[in-house]
Write a protein that holds these residues in place. Structure first.
Motif, PDB file in Angstrom:
ATOM      1  N   LYS A  87     -15.128 -10.351  38.830  1.00 22.26           N
ATOM      2  CA  LYS A  87     -15.455 -11.013  40.091  1.00 22.26           C
ATOM      3  C   LYS A  87     -14.660 -10.403  41.227  1.00 22.26           C
ATOM      4  CE  LYS A  87     -15.664 -15.602  42.225  1.00 22.26           C
ATOM      5  NZ  LYS A  87     -15.368 -17.039  42.048  1.00 22.26           N
ATOM      6  N   CYS A  88     -13.402 -10.101  40.941  1.00 26.38           N
ATOM      7  CA  CYS A  88     -12.523  -9.485  41.942  1.00 26.38           C
ATOM      8  C   CYS A  88     -13.062  -8.115  42.337  1.00 26.38           C
ATOM      9  CB  CYS A  88     -11.110  -9.367  41.371  1.00 26.38           C
ATOM     10  SG  CYS A  88      -9.942  -8.576  42.484  1.00 26.38           S
ATOM     11  N   ILE A  89     -13.480  -7.344  41.325  1.00 28.14           N
ATOM     12  CA  ILE A  89     -14.005  -6.006  41.602  1.00 28.14           C
ATOM     13  C   ILE A  89     -15.268  -6.084  42.446  1.00 28.14           C
ATOM     14  CG2 ILE A  89     -15.058  -3.969  40.531  1.00 28.14           C
ATOM     15  CD1 ILE A  89     -13.158  -4.394  38.176  1.00 28.14           C
ATOM     16  N   LYS A  90     -16.198  -6.950  42.049  1.00 30.31           N
ATOM     17  CA  LYS A  90     -17.469  -7.052  42.752  1.00 30.31           C
ATOM     18  C   LYS A  90     -17.291  -7.566  44.174  1.00 30.31           C
ATOM     19  CE  LYS A  90     -20.145  -7.877  38.548  1.00 30.31           C
ATOM     20  NZ  LYS A  90     -20.955  -8.860  37.812  1.00 30.31           N
ATOM     21  N   LEU A 108     -30.443   2.257  37.332  1.00 29.63           N
ATOM     22  CA  LEU A 108     -29.088   2.600  36.887  1.00 29.63           C
ATOM     23  C   LEU A 108     -28.771   2.012  35.514  1.00 29.63           C
ATOM     24  CD1 LEU A 108     -27.249   2.060  40.289  1.00 29.63           C
ATOM     25  CD2 LEU A 108     -27.906   4.238  39.283  1.00 29.63           C
ATOM     26  N   ARG A 109     -29.560   2.403  34.527  1.00 32.59           N
ATOM     27  CA  ARG A 109     -29.356   1.923  33.163  1.00 32.59           C
ATOM     28  C   ARG A 109     -27.918   2.188  32.705  1.00 32.59           C
ATOM     29  NH1 ARG A 109     -32.417   0.757  28.828  1.00 32.59           N
ATOM     30  NH2 ARG A 109     -34.326   1.339  29.921  1.00 32.59           N
ATOM     31  N   GLY A 110     -27.315   1.185  32.090  1.00 28.89           N
ATOM     32  CA  GLY A 110     -25.945   1.315  31.608  1.00 28.89           C
ATOM     33  C   GLY A 110     -24.904   0.930  32.633  1.00 28.89           C
ATOM     34  N   PHE A 111     -25.334   0.712  33.869  1.00 28.76           N
ATOM     35  CA  PHE A 111     -24.413   0.304  34.920  1.00 28.76           C
ATOM     36  C   PHE A 111     -24.505  -1.219  35.090  1.00 28.76           C
ATOM     37  CE2 PHE A 111     -24.675   4.662  35.294  1.00 28.76           C
ATOM     38  CZ  PHE A 111     -23.977   5.196  36.349  1.00 28.76           C
ATOM     39  N   ASP A 112     -23.578  -1.769  35.804  1.00 30.97           N
ATOM     40  CA  ASP A 112     -23.587  -3.198  36.090  1.00 30.97           C
ATOM     41  C   ASP A 112     -24.887  -3.544  36.829  1.00 30.97           C
ATOM     42  OD1 ASP A 112     -21.612  -5.750  36.525  1.00 30.97           O
ATOM     43  OD2 ASP A 112     -22.951  -5.467  38.240  1.00 30.97           O
ATOM     44  N   GLN A 113     -25.715  -4.392  36.218  1.00 26.55           N
ATOM     45  CA  GLN A 113     -27.051  -4.620  36.755  1.00 26.55           C
ATOM     46  C   GLN A 113     -27.064  -5.441  38.053  1.00 26.55           C
ATOM     47  OE1 GLN A 113     -30.300  -3.342  35.900  1.00 26.55           O
ATOM     48  NE2 GLN A 113     -28.701  -1.920  35.238  1.00 26.55           N
ATOM     49  N   GLU A 114     -26.079  -6.294  38.241  1.00 26.19           N
ATOM     50  CA  GLU A 114     -26.000  -7.009  39.513  1.00 26.19           C
ATOM     51  C   GLU A 114     -25.790  -6.032  40.659  1.00 26.19           C
ATOM     52  OE1 GLU A 114     -23.221 -10.329  41.807  1.00 26.19           O
ATOM     53  OE2 GLU A 114     -23.116 -10.141  39.630  1.00 26.19           O
ATOM     54  N   MET A 115     -24.898  -5.061  40.429  1.00 21.37           N
ATOM     55  CA  MET A 115     -24.642  -4.059  41.454  1.00 21.37           C
ATOM     56  C   MET A 115     -25.851  -3.142  41.630  1.00 21.37           C
ATOM     57  SD  MET A 115     -21.796  -5.105  42.334  1.00 21.37           S
ATOM     58  CE  MET A 115     -21.671  -3.910  43.640  1.00 21.37           C
ATOM     59  N   GLY A 169     -30.685  -1.317  44.882  1.00 19.50           N
ATOM     60  CA  GLY A 169     -32.136  -1.255  45.044  1.00 19.50           C
ATOM     61  C   GLY A 169     -32.623  -2.066  46.230  1.00 19.50           C
ATOM     62  N   SER A 170     -32.074  -3.267  46.406  1.00 25.62           N
ATOM     63  CA  SER A 170     -32.462  -4.120  47.532  1.00 25.62           C
ATOM     64  C   SER A 170     -32.117  -3.466  48.859  1.00 25.62           C
ATOM     65  CB  SER A 170     -31.767  -5.477  47.410  1.00 25.62           C
ATOM     66  OG  SER A 170     -32.035  -6.294  48.530  1.00 25.62           O
ATOM     67  N   TYR A 171     -30.932  -2.861  48.922  1.00 22.00           N
ATOM     68  CA  TYR A 171     -30.488  -2.175  50.142  1.00 22.00           C
ATOM     69  C   TYR A 171     -31.436  -1.022  50.480  1.00 22.00           C
ATOM     70  CZ  TYR A 171     -27.456   0.526  53.265  1.00 22.00           C
ATOM     71  OH  TYR A 171     -26.944   1.228  54.327  1.00 22.00           O
ATOM     72  N   MET A 172     -31.829  -0.238  49.428  1.00 21.31           N
ATOM     73  CA  MET A 172     -32.722   0.894  49.669  1.00 21.31           C
ATOM     74  C   MET A 172     -34.091   0.431  50.146  1.00 21.31           C
ATOM     75  SD  MET A 172     -31.689   3.395  46.486  1.00 21.31           S
ATOM     76  CE  MET A 172     -32.779   4.709  47.013  1.00 21.31           C
ATOM     77  N   GLU A 173     -34.604  -0.670  49.593  1.00 20.84           N
ATOM     78  CA  GLU A 173     -35.900  -1.189  50.033  1.00 20.84           C
ATOM     79  C   GLU A 173     -35.857  -1.606  51.497  1.00 20.84           C
ATOM     80  OE1 GLU A 173     -38.473  -3.069  46.499  1.00 20.84           O
ATOM     81  OE2 GLU A 173     -36.554  -4.104  46.807  1.00 20.84           O
ATOM     82  N   GLN A 174     -34.735  -2.191  51.900  1.00 22.08           N
ATOM     83  CA  GLN A 174     -34.580  -2.591  53.304  1.00 22.08           C
ATOM     84  C   GLN A 174     -34.604  -1.378  54.239  1.00 22.08           C
ATOM     85  OE1 GLN A 174     -31.039  -4.985  53.695  1.00 22.08           O
ATOM     86  NE2 GLN A 174     -31.588  -6.234  51.918  1.00 22.08           N
ATOM     87  N   HIS A 175     -34.236  -0.205  53.698  1.00 20.96           N
ATOM     88  CA  HIS A 175     -34.194   1.009  54.512  1.00 20.96           C
ATOM     89  C   HIS A 175     -35.382   1.926  54.246  1.00 20.96           C
ATOM     90  CE1 HIS A 175     -30.131  -0.444  55.171  1.00 20.96           C
ATOM     91  NE2 HIS A 175     -30.031   0.419  56.173  1.00 20.96           N
ATOM     92  N   GLY A 176     -36.479   1.348  53.739  1.00 20.01           N
ATOM     93  CA  GLY A 176     -37.732   2.090  53.700  1.00 20.01           C
ATOM     94  C   GLY A 176     -38.136   2.737  52.404  1.00 20.01           C
ATOM     95  N   VAL A 177     -37.301   2.680  51.371  1.00 23.68           N
ATOM     96  CA  VAL A 177     -37.676   3.279  50.083  1.00 23.68           C
ATOM     97  C   VAL A 177     -38.547   2.299  49.315  1.00 23.68           C
ATOM     98  CG1 VAL A 177     -36.831   4.186  47.886  1.00 23.68           C
ATOM     99  CG2 VAL A 177     -35.552   4.642  49.996  1.00 23.68           C
ATOM    100  N   ILE A 183     -19.491   1.461  41.079  1.00 23.42           N
ATOM    101  CA  ILE A 183     -20.101   1.579  39.761  1.00 23.42           C
ATOM    102  C   ILE A 183     -19.022   1.247  38.743  1.00 23.42           C
ATOM    103  CG2 ILE A 183     -21.166   3.156  38.106  1.00 23.42           C
ATOM    104  CD1 ILE A 183     -22.123   4.782  40.532  1.00 23.42           C
ATOM    105  N   ILE A 184     -19.341   0.390  37.812  1.00 21.21           N
ATOM    106  CA  ILE A 184     -18.352  -0.011  36.822  1.00 21.21           C
ATOM    107  C   ILE A 184     -18.808   0.498  35.453  1.00 21.21           C
ATOM    108  CG2 ILE A 184     -17.173  -1.955  35.733  1.00 21.21           C
ATOM    109  CD1 ILE A 184     -17.843  -3.581  38.225  1.00 21.21           C
ATOM    110  N   LEU A 185     -17.955   1.254  34.820  1.00 16.60           N
ATOM    111  CA  LEU A 185     -18.227   1.730  33.475  1.00 16.60           C
ATOM    112  C   LEU A 185     -17.142   1.168  32.576  1.00 16.60           C
ATOM    113  CD1 LEU A 185     -18.775   5.514  34.278  1.00 16.60           C
ATOM    114  CD2 LEU A 185     -20.495   3.739  34.189  1.00 16.60           C
TER     115      LEU A 185
END
Length: 547
Positions: free
Chosen positions: A515-518, A357-364, A369-377, A525-527
């Motif tokens: 911090k509040c948003i996250k 997700l280039r250009g998006f908040d990288q922490e999010m 990505g971590s969530y998807m890996e946990q679900h088999g991707v 997604i934060i732009l």
């Protein structure tokens, strides 16, 4: 031709108009006792009346050299025009302010030809050099349509229908060039046919499968082995999309909008060529045009990509289950497709060139990505494909993918049933004849620069949707922009399409706000502008989208 010095015609609260002999346009007085807002609205209405009723209307100042050049140009062409000298008007400042609201131009001269806003001196001379001015000045320039919209997506349809509601004669040209795999679709654009709608339905299919698995933990007992049928799902999805396509066509018919399933291409000013599937050509003319051609998926430009790979254009109507799938790209399109494919039980790998997700908040992005890996991707990072080779034909067949590391000489090979490319999208603006009428585009991206009223550098051509440079690529934005554009063009409205959250109104410093948003909206997604370089301007635009 030209203004008569100190000549004062019928005035509105001291707003007289100068006029050439034989052309005495009058602005009658609105009377006294009106509030300032009422008087302003009345002034605006009367200015619009001048624009509507005069073949050439010039708002200028007597001492302005640029205004003088324009007057000399029309004089040399033998064209009679009406001129309002704002410096010889008692209320000239208010007149210029209201005119600025109407045209989005703060300078003089401000020129209209046959109700089309030409702009200032430079744009008028440019129009003269390319022949556009002469075209507009033709006395017999009767066009077949008030508006032709090129593109039948969300923004184009919204604009066309709103213009028809306002009593204008409107045509929509919509033609889907088949993908390299031969996929095409009906009226409605990307979102309806190969975007949001089918994606959400496939996502729902994946969620139902997950719910079945969870059901056992909540006491539901069933012995039958549950499996997913791809063909049943895609048939249901395409039937639903077909009903939406028909609904759009019916809506256009009810509003008397002409719908032509042909490819539109400009051939000269105010004239377009429409080519249907059989290659038959028909020509149409219109006073104004709206470009709403959208975008299409990008290809890698490597051996075998167009021959053997698919994109989101093909996935949602794919007649067979894709099987073991490689998704190339790390955009939200790539991750959404990888997510629901894995959710229905497929073996899915995502090949990532750099970051998610280039250009998006990288922490999010990393949380996703971590969530998807946990679900088999599975994720294959820092690699790019360099060749796709067909090993076996079939539905699906077998494809060998050769990929190269972005950080060294390492190469890898793997066999997949399907390769899905989701590496970005390109604007459909390069093959519609814009160069023939002088519409400027960004040569690198293909996007069209417009002002804040969606007007291109050619006065009678406007644009909405994903092809705009620096604008949000969102369906609701395109719909609203299309409606408001039609109202500005044909109903005298001034409202513009703006998406703003002014952070000056938020009593919260930068870090606390993020911090509040996250914390409160984990899946978002934060732009925001100015964030990447560490700045936080007083009027930074922030869009938070619940996912």
């Amino acid at each position: 031709m030209g203004a008569v010095p100190n000549r004062r015609l019928g005035s509105v609260r001291g707003v007289p108009m100068s006029s050439p002999p034989g052309r005495r346009a009058r602005l009658s007085s609105p009377g006294t006792g009106r509030s300032s807002s009422e008087a302003r609205e009345e002034l605006r209405r009367r200015l619009l009346g001048l624009i509507e009723s005069n073949r050439v209307m010039i708002f200028s100042k007597s001492y302005c050299p640029h205004s003088a050049r324009v007057k000399e140009l029309f004089s040399s062409l033998g064209v009679e025009c009406n001129i309002l000298e704002l410096d010889r008007v008692d209320d000239g400042a208010n007149v210029q302010e209201v005119l600025s609201e109407i045209t989005n131009q703060k300078t003089v001269p401000n020129i209209f030809v046959n109700k089309v806003h030409m702009g200032g001196c430079d744009r008028t001379f440019q129009a003269h050099q390319c022949g556009l001015l002469q075209k507009l000045l033709q006395e017999d320039a009767a066009f077949e349509y008030d508006l032709i919209v090129i593109g039948g997506g969300s923004g184009g349809l919204a604009c066309a229908q709103e213009a028809a509601i306002l009593g204008k004669k409107v045509m929509v040209l919509d033609f889907v060039v088949p993908s390299p795999q031969g996929t095409s679709w009906g009226l409605g654009g990307t979102c309806v046919n190969v975007g949001c709608v089918p994606k959400k339905l496939m996502h729902q299919a994946a969620l139902l499968g997950q719910a079945l698995s969870d059901a056992r933990k909540f006491g539901w007992e069933y012995s039958q082995q549950v499996k997913h049928n791809w063909e049943t799902m895609t048939e249901a999805i395409q039937n639903h999309i077909g009903s939406l396509n028909w609904g759009y066509r019916l809506s256009l018919r009810e509003k008397a909008v002409a719908y032509v399933n042909s490819y539109g291409e400009f051939v000269e000013h105010h004239k377009i060529k429409a080519t249907n599937r059989k290659g038959q050509e028909t020509y149409y003319t219109a006073a104004k045009f709206v470009l709403a051609t959208g975008e299409r998926p990008r290809y890698l430009g490597i051996q075998g990509d167009k021959e053997y790979c698919i994109t989101s254009d093909d996935l949602f109507s794919l007649p067979y289950c894709p099987g073991k799938t490689l998704v190339v790209g790390a955009s939200y399109v790539a991750l959404e497709c990888a997510g629901f494919l894995a959710g229905i039980g497929l073996d899915v790998t995502v090949m990532v060139r750099s970051v998610l997700l280039r250009g998006f908040d990288q922490e999010m992005a990393e949380k996703v990505g971590s969530y998807m890996e946990q679900h088999g991707v599975k994720f294959l990072r820092k690699f790019v494909p360099v060749m796709v080779q067909q090993l076996e034909k079939g539905s699906p067949g077998k494809l060998k993918v050769v990929a190269k590391s972005t950080e060294g000489p390492e190469t890898i090979e793997e066999v997949y049933n399907t390769v899905l490319l989701a590496i970005g999208r390109d604007s459909c603006t390069r093959k519609i004849g814009l160069e023939k009428i002088g519409v400027k585009i960004n040569e690198k991206s293909g996007k069209i620069p417009v002002n804040d009223v969606e007007q291109t550098n050619v006065p009678y051509v406007y644009a909405v949707g994903d092809i705009l440079e620096g604008k949000l690529e969102l369906t609701p934005v395109a719909i609203q922009a299309g409606k408001l554009l039609a109202r500005r063009l044909f109903a005298g409205c001034l409202e513009k399409c703006l998406l703003l959250w002014n952070t000056a109104a938020v009593d919260c410093p930068k870090r606390k706000l993020l911090k509040c948003i996250k914390k409160r909206i984990l899946r978002c997604i934060i732009l925001c502008s100015g964030l990447l370089n560490g700045q936080w301007p007083a009027e930074t635009t922030i869009l938070v989208m619940q996912r």
